[in-house]
Design an enzyme around this catalytic site. Structure first.
Site, PDB file in Angstrom:
ATOM      1  N   TYR A  57       0.840  -1.189   0.000  1.00  0.00           N
ATOM      2  CA  TYR A  57       0.000   0.000   0.000  1.00  0.00           C
ATOM      3  C   TYR A  57       0.883   1.249   0.000  1.00  0.00           C
ATOM      4  CZ  TYR A  57      -3.664  -3.245   1.657  1.00  0.00           C
ATOM      5  OH  TYR A  57      -4.533  -4.290   1.816  1.00  0.00           O
ATOM      6  N   GLY A 207     -18.453  -2.951  -0.314  1.00  0.00           N
ATOM      7  CA  GLY A 207     -18.411  -3.082  -1.768  1.00  0.00           C
ATOM      8  C   GLY A 207     -17.595  -1.991  -2.422  1.00  0.00           C
TER       9      GLY A 207
END
Length: 330
Positions: A57, A207
């Site tokens: 990341y 989501g």
């Protein structure tokens, strides 16, 4: 904040964790180290104790963003990070590695960036199928023996891989995407986790923001948001086709005096205490909204209504593009 066991590791984590990825990259502009530390402090103050990062990341920057926070609060935090997805300092993608030598080097590099002596939960971020999983987990087990890691995890693996890995060393947790719009894990890896005593850590439980209702068109995304390029459910008209499903969740949330994000998180948590969602955010208002899901109670009837409103086959777009999908379910 209630705590739940992290598999059979002996560690306990907050019922709702915090995914740190977006602090450094992917979801628009990255936060400064000071800004990142502030939101991490806010999460901890509100009872969150489980923080999830990875060495890829921001090409290591996300781990560095946590270092100041960890220096002050190490004993209050269950820290998870990951290895396997290799990137250059310039952000270039360099492929996967599960090589035992690389695993040990990656662990040492993460420890240095994080500024800690031990990682609580160390994940294999993706499976490199060129290396037998037994060899990779064997190297990870050596890190446990060396006192550099407390517990082992796997991410986006198949049930068969989990079983092979567990024969070498106990696996405390498996991390994979899981939400109302991503449910294929229910028939494979989640039952395997329960059989073997591993927790299931659900990333992107909203989501990737779809279930918040905040995204109605491409205009709602910040510049540089990777979802428009790397998430098929948002690109090429898929977002608009998925909005009727989102609107169903919005209507259910209204009836429950909750937000759609809270319904989405409550649904994940209703699936069992061994399923731990780790939503991420850069905003205090969203953090508090997410934590509000802890007070949302869903009956069996509520869950049935939610699942009938958003059947898996109705979701438009894969969760990853074809170029990266081969690393899933490894």
């Amino acid at each position: 904040m209630r705590k739940v066991p992290l598999g059979r590791s002996g560690l306990e984590v907050s019922r709702l964790g915090y995914g740190c990825m977006g602090l450094a990259e992917f979801y628009g502009e990255a936060l400064s180290n000071a800004e990142a530390e502030k939101i991490l402090e806010d999460a901890l103050e509100r009872g969150v104790s489980f923080f999830d990062t990875a060495d890829m990341y921001g090409s290591g920057r996300n781990e560095e963003q946590l270092s100041g926070f960890l220096k002050k609060h190490r004993d209050d935090v269950v820290l998870a990070t990951k290895f396997a997805i290799r990137r250059g300092d310039d952000g270039a993608w360099l492929g996967l590695s599960n090589d035992p030598k690389y695993i040990k080097e990656a662990c040492d590099a993460s420890l240095k960036r994080l500024g800690v002596d031990v990682i609580d939960l160390y994940y294999m971020h993706r499976r490199d199928k060129e290396v037998p999983v037994e060899e990779s987990v064997g190297a990870m087990a050596e890190l446990v023996k060396a006192g550099k890691v407390r517990a082992l995890g796997l991410s986006e693996v198949s049930a068969d891989t989990l079983k092979k890995a567990s024969a070498v060393h106990p696996i405390a947790a498996v991390q994979s995407e899981y939400s109302i719009v991503t449910r294929e894990m229910e028939t494979g890896i989640v039952p395997a986790c329960r059989e073997l005593g591993a927790a299931f850590v659900a990333y992107s439980p909203l989501g990737r923001g779809l279930l918040t209702g905040a995204y109605r068109s491409e205009r709602d995304f910040s510049d540089g948001d990777y979802r428009l390029v790397m998430s098929p459910r948002f690109a090429d008209g898929a977002l608009e086709k998925n909005l009727p499903l989102v609107d169903q969740i919005i209507a259910i949330a209204r009836d429950k005096d909750a937000t759609p994000a809270q319904i989405a998180l409550a649904w994940v948590m209703a699936k069992g205490d061994d399923i731990i969602p780790i939503p991420g955010t850069k905003k205090l208002s969203r953090l508090e909204e997410n934590l509000g899901a802890l007070t949302v109670e869903l009956s069996d009837e509520d869950i049935a209504v939610i699942e009938a409103a958003v059947p898996p086959e109705a979701v438009v777009g894969a969760r990853y593009p074809e170029t990266t999908a081969s690393s899933l379910n490894g």
